[in-house]
Design a protein around this motif. Sequence first.
Motif, PDB file in Angstrom:
ATOM      1  N   VAL A   1     -31.575  26.917  26.387  1.00  8.45           N
ATOM      2  CA  VAL A   1     -31.831  25.418  25.237  1.00  8.45           C
ATOM      3  C   VAL A   1     -30.303  24.665  25.255  1.00  8.45           C
ATOM      4  O   VAL A   1     -29.599  24.179  26.233  1.00  8.45           O
ATOM      5  CB  VAL A   1     -32.348  24.882  24.859  1.00  8.45           C
ATOM      6  N   LYS A   2     -29.685  25.567  24.261  1.00  8.54           N
ATOM      7  CA  LYS A   2     -28.534  24.976  23.615  1.00  8.54           C
ATOM      8  C   LYS A   2     -27.062  25.789  24.576  1.00  8.54           C
ATOM      9  O   LYS A   2     -25.975  24.850  25.266  1.00  8.54           O
ATOM     10  CB  LYS A   2     -27.919  25.903  22.614  1.00  8.54           C
ATOM     11  N   GLU A   3     -27.207  27.333  25.004  1.00 10.31           N
ATOM     12  CA  GLU A   3     -25.649  27.770  25.694  1.00 10.31           C
ATOM     13  C   GLU A   3     -25.371  27.310  27.047  1.00 10.31           C
ATOM     14  O   GLU A   3     -24.931  26.628  27.442  1.00 10.31           O
ATOM     15  CB  GLU A   3     -25.499  29.345  25.500  1.00 10.31           C
ATOM     16  N   GLN A   4     -27.316  27.649  27.653  1.00 13.06           N
ATOM     17  CA  GLN A   4     -26.904  27.380  29.090  1.00 13.06           C
ATOM     18  C   GLN A   4     -27.222  25.868  29.624  1.00 13.06           C
ATOM     19  O   GLN A   4     -27.158  25.614  30.387  1.00 13.06           O
ATOM     20  CB  GLN A   4     -28.662  28.261  29.379  1.00 13.06           C
ATOM     21  N   HIS A   5     -27.848  24.928  28.516  1.00 12.95           N
ATOM     22  CA  HIS A   5     -28.839  23.735  29.310  1.00 12.95           C
ATOM     23  C   HIS A   5     -27.266  22.980  28.175  1.00 12.95           C
ATOM     24  O   HIS A   5     -27.919  21.561  29.050  1.00 12.95           O
ATOM     25  CB  HIS A   5     -29.182  23.216  29.268  1.00 12.95           C
ATOM     26  N   GLY A   6     -27.081  22.963  27.590  1.00  8.77           N
ATOM     27  CA  GLY A   6     -26.211  22.393  26.747  1.00  8.77           C
ATOM     28  C   GLY A   6     -27.412  20.807  26.399  1.00  8.77           C
ATOM     29  O   GLY A   6     -27.060  19.997  25.630  1.00  8.77           O
ATOM     30  N   GLY A   7     -28.560  21.417  25.415  1.00 11.72           N
ATOM     31  CA  GLY A   7     -29.503  20.961  25.600  1.00 11.72           C
ATOM     32  C   GLY A   7     -29.487  21.520  23.728  1.00 11.72           C
ATOM     33  O   GLY A   7     -28.700  21.946  23.165  1.00 11.72           O
ATOM     34  N   ARG A   8     -30.819  20.811  22.937  1.00 15.64           N
ATOM     35  CA  ARG A   8     -31.136  20.738  21.580  1.00 15.64           C
ATOM     36  C   ARG A   8     -32.746  21.159  20.679  1.00 15.64           C
ATOM     37  O   ARG A   8     -33.393  20.862  22.541  1.00 15.64           O
ATOM     38  CB  ARG A   8     -31.068  19.297  20.912  1.00 15.64           C
ATOM     39  N   ILE A   9     -32.734  21.920  20.577  1.00 14.08           N
ATOM     40  CA  ILE A   9     -33.982  22.721  20.354  1.00 14.08           C
ATOM     41  C   ILE A   9     -34.305  22.629  18.238  1.00 14.08           C
ATOM     42  O   ILE A   9     -33.587  22.669  17.886  1.00 14.08           O
ATOM     43  CB  ILE A   9     -34.114  23.881  20.784  1.00 14.08           C
ATOM     44  N   GLU A  10     -35.568  21.470  18.443  1.00 12.04           N
ATOM     45  CA  GLU A  10     -35.851  21.820  16.881  1.00 12.04           C
ATOM     46  C   GLU A  10     -37.304  21.707  16.895  1.00 12.04           C
ATOM     47  O   GLU A  10     -38.795  21.660  17.884  1.00 12.04           O
ATOM     48  CB  GLU A  10     -35.391  20.295  16.880  1.00 12.04           C
ATOM     49  N   VAL A  11     -37.625  21.505  15.599  1.00 14.67           N
ATOM     50  CA  VAL A  11     -38.538  22.407  15.123  1.00 14.67           C
ATOM     51  C   VAL A  11     -39.151  20.988  13.569  1.00 14.67           C
ATOM     52  O   VAL A  11     -38.268  21.426  13.067  1.00 14.67           O
ATOM     53  CB  VAL A  11     -39.274  23.962  14.803  1.00 14.67           C
ATOM     54  N   GLU A  12     -39.882  20.685  13.618  1.00 15.04           N
ATOM     55  CA  GLU A  12     -40.088  20.350  12.310  1.00 15.04           C
ATOM     56  C   GLU A  12     -42.040  21.233  12.138  1.00 15.04           C
ATOM     57  O   GLU A  12     -42.769  21.309  13.117  1.00 15.04           O
ATOM     58  CB  GLU A  12     -41.042  18.966  12.694  1.00 15.04           C
ATOM     59  N   SER A  13     -42.369  20.940  10.905  1.00 13.65           N
ATOM     60  CA  SER A  13     -43.767  21.713  11.200  1.00 13.65           C
ATOM     61  C   SER A  13     -44.296  21.707   9.226  1.00 13.65           C
ATOM     62  O   SER A  13     -43.175  21.268   8.445  1.00 13.65           O
ATOM     63  CB  SER A  13     -43.565  23.337  11.033  1.00 13.65           C
ATOM     64  N   THR A  14     -45.369  22.117   9.095  1.00 12.72           N
ATOM     65  CA  THR A  14     -46.381  21.688   8.064  1.00 12.72           C
ATOM     66  C   THR A  14     -46.850  22.455   7.869  1.00 12.72           C
ATOM     67  O   THR A  14     -48.514  22.498   8.707  1.00 12.72           O
ATOM     68  CB  THR A  14     -46.740  20.269   7.904  1.00 12.72           C
ATOM     69  N   PRO A  15     -46.613  23.623   7.168  1.00 15.46           N
ATOM     70  CA  PRO A  15     -48.136  24.353   6.896  1.00 15.46           C
ATOM     71  C   PRO A  15     -49.114  24.407   6.437  1.00 15.46           C
ATOM     72  O   PRO A  15     -49.821  23.446   6.245  1.00 15.46           O
ATOM     73  CB  PRO A  15     -47.204  25.149   5.370  1.00 15.46           C
ATOM     74  N   GLY A  16     -50.252  24.540   7.303  1.00 18.82           N
ATOM     75  CA  GLY A  16     -51.643  24.782   7.578  1.00 18.82           C
ATOM     76  C   GLY A  16     -51.812  23.395   8.262  1.00 18.82           C
ATOM     77  O   GLY A  16     -52.999  22.761   9.244  1.00 18.82           O
TER      78      GLY A  16
END
Length: 456
Positions: free
Chosen positions: A424-439
């Motif tokens: 996503v980042k290197e090959q497509h110049g995009g972004r990848i992100e995560v949001e997470s809440t345990p459980g």
Amino acid sequence: MSEKARPIRIAIFSNQEAPACQVVSLPFSLEGYPPVELEIFQGVASLSPAEVRQALKERQPEGFDIILDGEQLALDLAPEPVVSGPRARMLEGLLCQLQEFRQKQEINTGIINSATDAIVTINEDHIIIGYNKGAEKILGYTREEALGQNLKLIIPPPHKDVHQEYVRRYVATRQPHVIGKHVRLTAQRRDRTEFPMSISFSVAEVRGNLYFTGIIRDITETKEMEDRLLQSERLAAVGNTVTHIAHEIKNPLLIIGGFARQLIKATELDDKARQKLAIIAEEVARLEGMVAEMRDFVRPPVSQKTLGHLEPLLTEVLEFFQENFKEHHIQVRLQEDGSLPPVSFDANQIRQVLINLFKNAVEAMPRGGELTVATRVKGPNVEVSVIDTGEGMPPEVAANIFTPYFTTKEKGTGLGLAICNFIVKEQHGGRIEVESTPGKGSTFTIQLPAVEASAD
Ligand code: ADP
Ligand code: MG
């Protein structure tokens, strides 16, 4: 009884508004008896006895075997075999219910038979008592060959007796192990070839007897895809290891080679020592060449981007996972917020990203859950979110998940998200992100730059 047996013809006189029988699918037959044909005469009250006789003759010149005359309208039809009064009404009710029952049964059998999955039912003694067309196709045995046989017929050798033992145990303890679940097993076709199947079991109790039904799906193709995927992940793992080692070796080699070449020039050395140093320098150069070659060999391929829409790819990967989701009791929702502008992307690589995200989501929901794939336009980007209701992760894990080899799974490679990140980042110049809440669950969001319509 031969099939050509003359049908039993029954006339029903009914004077009610509603039809005597709801279902009129004539004739029907009971096992061991000739078929039964019902003729229903409605509104006969207004007819004279002669007209009744005429109506009967018109419908059936050879006469009826039984006339059910609940309304006592045809008493003077004797010596025809007339049953009259309440007894006639009771028989009429029985026949009508029987007819409806037969039709429902035929519909059910039709559904079961036309299902593409194999549906096999056994009794407590492990004997096959139900076997549909899908089963004939998937397993190779005809219905006649399978019915009455022990289920061992279709279970390959290592599990043959184990299965019957399971059934025995369930009958004794009523402890469900696999009832209501999807399980992956191997089955055996008539020609002794084996194939992977996904099977779900259900059990029904009828008059104190237990009947077990298995719905079997041939998952050869799904399995092959998964194996290929694993294979490519392994290859990627090897590639990354090689890159890592090459990187570690490169610097020491550089130092060894550099010093060796410096020392060769030192005047105080004798020829023998100088010769040895030359050999060291030569061997180091050879090793450097090898390392460089190895790195070239495992270098990730340059991406091949084309302009297109993400939606078909999303649908394709979701479809590919359909079986897998079902097996893990995961409900899938695709949430599209209008149509997306085109994106320049390498379909193979973005497919890989989606597969990795879906796989992680499945692994995060071992007891089932919900997976939502949401798409939208966000500023200059197209955004795809993969939202699961799985176990989530604490911040210290979330901070490391894109690092190669970071995994919290016993059999994880820790490469899935590192590869996603790279693509996503290197090959497509995009972004990848995560949001997470345990459980609660996790949301992975990827953004790819949209291409304005004027650009294509
Ligand atoms: P692997 O799946 O082999 O462990 P990944 O790079 O795909 O490697 O994921 C790294 C780690 O990120 C996982 O081991 C897990 O701890 C965490 N992770 C990834 N996806 C999820 C998710 N959907 N929910 C919870 N944790 C996740
Ligand atoms: Mg993974």
